[in-house]
Design a protein around this motif. Sequence first.
Motif, PDB file in Angstrom:
ATOM      1  N   LEU A  85       0.830  -1.196   0.000  1.00  0.00           N
ATOM      2  CA  LEU A  85       0.000   0.000   0.000  1.00  0.00           C
ATOM      3  C   LEU A  85       0.868   1.250   0.000  1.00  0.00           C
ATOM      4  O   LEU A  85       1.999   1.225   0.494  1.00  0.00           O
ATOM      5  CB  LEU A  85      -0.894   0.030   1.250  1.00  0.00           C
ATOM      6  CG  LEU A  85      -1.757  -1.200   1.529  1.00  0.00           C
ATOM      7  CD1 LEU A  85      -2.446  -1.057   2.876  1.00  0.00           C
ATOM      8  CD2 LEU A  85      -2.783  -1.403   0.421  1.00  0.00           C
ATOM      9  N   ASN A  86       0.327   2.348  -0.547  1.00  0.00           N
ATOM     10  CA  ASN A  86       1.008   3.614  -0.359  1.00  0.00           C
ATOM     11  C   ASN A  86       0.509   4.243   0.939  1.00  0.00           C
ATOM     12  O   ASN A  86      -0.395   3.705   1.583  1.00  0.00           O
ATOM     13  CB  ASN A  86       0.823   4.551  -1.561  1.00  0.00           C
ATOM     14  CG  ASN A  86      -0.638   4.878  -1.840  1.00  0.00           C
ATOM     15  OD1 ASN A  86      -1.428   5.098  -0.923  1.00  0.00           O
ATOM     16  ND2 ASN A  86      -1.002   4.904  -3.110  1.00  0.00           N
ATOM     17  N   ARG A  87       1.082   5.367   1.306  1.00  0.00           N
ATOM     18  CA  ARG A  87       0.749   5.975   2.598  1.00  0.00           C
ATOM     19  C   ARG A  87      -0.741   6.274   2.722  1.00  0.00           C
ATOM     20  O   ARG A  87      -1.365   5.985   3.749  1.00  0.00           O
ATOM     21  CB  ARG A  87       1.557   7.249   2.805  1.00  0.00           C
ATOM     22  CG  ARG A  87       1.248   7.931   4.140  1.00  0.00           C
ATOM     23  CD  ARG A  87       1.862   9.318   4.229  1.00  0.00           C
ATOM     24  NE  ARG A  87       1.427   9.973   5.445  1.00  0.00           N
ATOM     25  CZ  ARG A  87       2.117  10.054   6.565  1.00  0.00           C
ATOM     26  NH1 ARG A  87       3.306   9.503   6.632  1.00  0.00           N
ATOM     27  NH2 ARG A  87       1.644  10.679   7.633  1.00  0.00           N
ATOM     28  N   ASN A  88      -1.327   6.854   1.696  1.00  0.00           N
ATOM     29  CA  ASN A  88      -2.743   7.224   1.755  1.00  0.00           C
ATOM     30  C   ASN A  88      -3.627   5.994   1.904  1.00  0.00           C
ATOM     31  O   ASN A  88      -4.589   5.994   2.675  1.00  0.00           O
ATOM     32  CB  ASN A  88      -3.137   8.006   0.502  1.00  0.00           C
ATOM     33  CG  ASN A  88      -4.568   8.506   0.568  1.00  0.00           C
ATOM     34  OD1 ASN A  88      -4.909   9.345   1.387  1.00  0.00           O
ATOM     35  ND2 ASN A  88      -5.423   7.970  -0.303  1.00  0.00           N
ATOM     36  N   GLU A  89      -3.292   4.928   1.181  1.00  0.00           N
ATOM     37  CA  GLU A  89      -4.076   3.696   1.277  1.00  0.00           C
ATOM     38  C   GLU A  89      -3.990   3.096   2.678  1.00  0.00           C
ATOM     39  O   GLU A  89      -4.973   2.589   3.201  1.00  0.00           O
ATOM     40  CB  GLU A  89      -3.580   2.689   0.236  1.00  0.00           C
ATOM     41  CG  GLU A  89      -3.894   3.088  -1.197  1.00  0.00           C
ATOM     42  CD  GLU A  89      -3.194   2.214  -2.209  1.00  0.00           C
ATOM     43  OE1 GLU A  89      -3.695   2.099  -3.340  1.00  0.00           O
ATOM     44  OE2 GLU A  89      -2.128   1.648  -1.873  1.00  0.00           O
ATOM     45  N   PHE A  90      -2.802   3.158   3.263  1.00  0.00           N
ATOM     46  CA  PHE A  90      -2.596   2.570   4.585  1.00  0.00           C
ATOM     47  C   PHE A  90      -3.253   3.395   5.689  1.00  0.00           C
ATOM     48  O   PHE A  90      -4.032   2.880   6.500  1.00  0.00           O
ATOM     49  CB  PHE A  90      -1.100   2.445   4.847  1.00  0.00           C
ATOM     50  CG  PHE A  90      -0.733   2.036   6.249  1.00  0.00           C
ATOM     51  CD1 PHE A  90      -1.293   0.914   6.840  1.00  0.00           C
ATOM     52  CD2 PHE A  90       0.181   2.781   6.989  1.00  0.00           C
ATOM     53  CE1 PHE A  90      -0.953   0.529   8.130  1.00  0.00           C
ATOM     54  CE2 PHE A  90       0.528   2.415   8.274  1.00  0.00           C
ATOM     55  CZ  PHE A  90      -0.043   1.288   8.845  1.00  0.00           C
ATOM     56  N   VAL A  91      -2.966   4.692   5.713  1.00  0.00           N
ATOM     57  CA  VAL A  91      -3.397   5.554   6.816  1.00  0.00           C
ATOM     58  C   VAL A  91      -4.858   5.962   6.688  1.00  0.00           C
ATOM     59  O   VAL A  91      -5.556   6.112   7.696  1.00  0.00           O
ATOM     60  CB  VAL A  91      -2.502   6.807   6.900  1.00  0.00           C
ATOM     61  CG1 VAL A  91      -2.987   7.751   7.985  1.00  0.00           C
ATOM     62  CG2 VAL A  91      -1.062   6.403   7.177  1.00  0.00           C
ATOM     63  N   VAL A  92      -5.355   6.128   5.461  1.00  0.00           N
ATOM     64  CA  VAL A  92      -6.709   6.639   5.266  1.00  0.00           C
ATOM     65  C   VAL A  92      -7.667   5.543   4.787  1.00  0.00           C
ATOM     66  O   VAL A  92      -8.635   5.214   5.480  1.00  0.00           O
ATOM     67  CB  VAL A  92      -6.716   7.821   4.261  1.00  0.00           C
ATOM     68  CG1 VAL A  92      -8.138   8.337   4.072  1.00  0.00           C
ATOM     69  CG2 VAL A  92      -5.806   8.935   4.758  1.00  0.00           C
ATOM     70  N   GLN A  93      -7.378   4.959   3.645  1.00  0.00           N
ATOM     71  CA  GLN A  93      -8.326   4.011   3.059  1.00  0.00           C
ATOM     72  C   GLN A  93      -8.447   2.721   3.861  1.00  0.00           C
ATOM     73  O   GLN A  93      -9.519   2.126   3.940  1.00  0.00           O
ATOM     74  CB  GLN A  93      -7.918   3.703   1.614  1.00  0.00           C
ATOM     75  CG  GLN A  93      -7.956   4.919   0.701  1.00  0.00           C
ATOM     76  CD  GLN A  93      -7.556   4.585  -0.722  1.00  0.00           C
ATOM     77  OE1 GLN A  93      -7.560   3.429  -1.140  1.00  0.00           O
ATOM     78  NE2 GLN A  93      -7.178   5.606  -1.484  1.00  0.00           N
ATOM     79  N   GLN A  94      -7.342   2.266   4.467  1.00  0.00           N
ATOM     80  CA  GLN A  94      -7.359   1.021   5.240  1.00  0.00           C
ATOM     81  C   GLN A  94      -7.414   1.292   6.743  1.00  0.00           C
ATOM     82  O   GLN A  94      -7.091   0.417   7.545  1.00  0.00           O
ATOM     83  CB  GLN A  94      -6.115   0.187   4.912  1.00  0.00           C
ATOM     84  CG  GLN A  94      -6.052  -0.298   3.480  1.00  0.00           C
ATOM     85  CD  GLN A  94      -7.093  -1.357   3.194  1.00  0.00           C
ATOM     86  OE1 GLN A  94      -7.448  -2.148   4.061  1.00  0.00           O
ATOM     87  NE2 GLN A  94      -7.591  -1.392   1.978  1.00  0.00           N
ATOM     88  N   ARG A  95      -7.808   2.499   7.113  1.00  0.00           N
ATOM     89  CA  ARG A  95      -7.828   2.879   8.538  1.00  0.00           C
ATOM     90  C   ARG A  95      -8.655   1.911   9.376  1.00  0.00           C
ATOM     91  O   ARG A  95      -8.263   1.495  10.466  1.00  0.00           O
ATOM     92  CB  ARG A  95      -8.377   4.296   8.691  1.00  0.00           C
ATOM     93  CG  ARG A  95      -8.434   4.776  10.140  1.00  0.00           C
ATOM     94  CD  ARG A  95      -9.069   6.148  10.237  1.00  0.00           C
ATOM     95  NE  ARG A  95      -8.287   7.149   9.560  1.00  0.00           N
ATOM     96  CZ  ARG A  95      -7.290   7.823  10.133  1.00  0.00           C
ATOM     97  NH1 ARG A  95      -6.976   7.583  11.395  1.00  0.00           N
ATOM     98  NH2 ARG A  95      -6.614   8.723   9.466  1.00  0.00           N
ATOM     99  N   ASN A  96      -9.819   1.535   8.891  1.00  0.00           N
ATOM    100  CA  ASN A  96     -10.695   0.659   9.668  1.00  0.00           C
ATOM    101  C   ASN A  96     -10.121  -0.755   9.785  1.00  0.00           C
ATOM    102  O   ASN A  96     -10.246  -1.405  10.825  1.00  0.00           O
ATOM    103  CB  ASN A  96     -12.088   0.607   9.043  1.00  0.00           C
ATOM    104  CG  ASN A  96     -12.827   1.916   9.177  1.00  0.00           C
ATOM    105  OD1 ASN A  96     -12.576   2.687  10.096  1.00  0.00           O
ATOM    106  ND2 ASN A  96     -13.737   2.192   8.252  1.00  0.00           N
TER     107      ASN A  96
END
Length: 209
Positions: A85-96
């Motif tokens: 994952l990139n940072r946005n995917e990890f921290v935001v999109q995959q937050r839950n």
Amino acid sequence: MHKPNKKSSQLSIPKASAPQQKGNGQHGSLLSVHQQKEISKFREEKVMFSYYFLDTAHEAFNCGGGIGVNWFLQLFDNLREISKLNRNEFVVQQRNHYDVHSHDFENTAYHYADRLPEGYFEQLSEDQCLQFRLSSSGGRVHGFMIENTFYVLWLDPHHNMYPDQRFGGLQFFNAPLTPYQELQIELEEWKKKHADLASLLDELTAPGA
């Protein structure tokens, strides 16, 4: 003696230029084309992990207590998937999924500032000090994120950062032994057995026995 020319010795600070305007009268970006490309490239880069600050000597995060090989397999499975994952995917999109969020250090049992080298913690912002879970009951990983690199500080299979009675509360265990340490213990046991057998043999073969 030659005197330096005052004009030539002074530093010349270039004047800041205003952003270029677009054809419709709107201002363009403050960033240069090169800077915009670098930022865009960064957003696409995958998450990386660094273990430079990993602390396995801490009494609460030494991975003792017989957590077993399965926990570490789960850990590496998660690290592998996050690395895709990139940072946005990890921290935001995959937050839950990973429950990624910053720390509330007023309610934690331990604080990064107690373990990081002096002056390091002060350089971190609140949203850089993160944690993520391996599963709902599989423990957490604590660290901080700079750009797309997650610096792992503590592995927390026992939920000791936020002690919870559902998981047994605050738990302390002896640190697990290394394979070398286990072999050393086994060697000492064999030495003792050898000495006992040698002593018994001397008794049985002594004159008049």
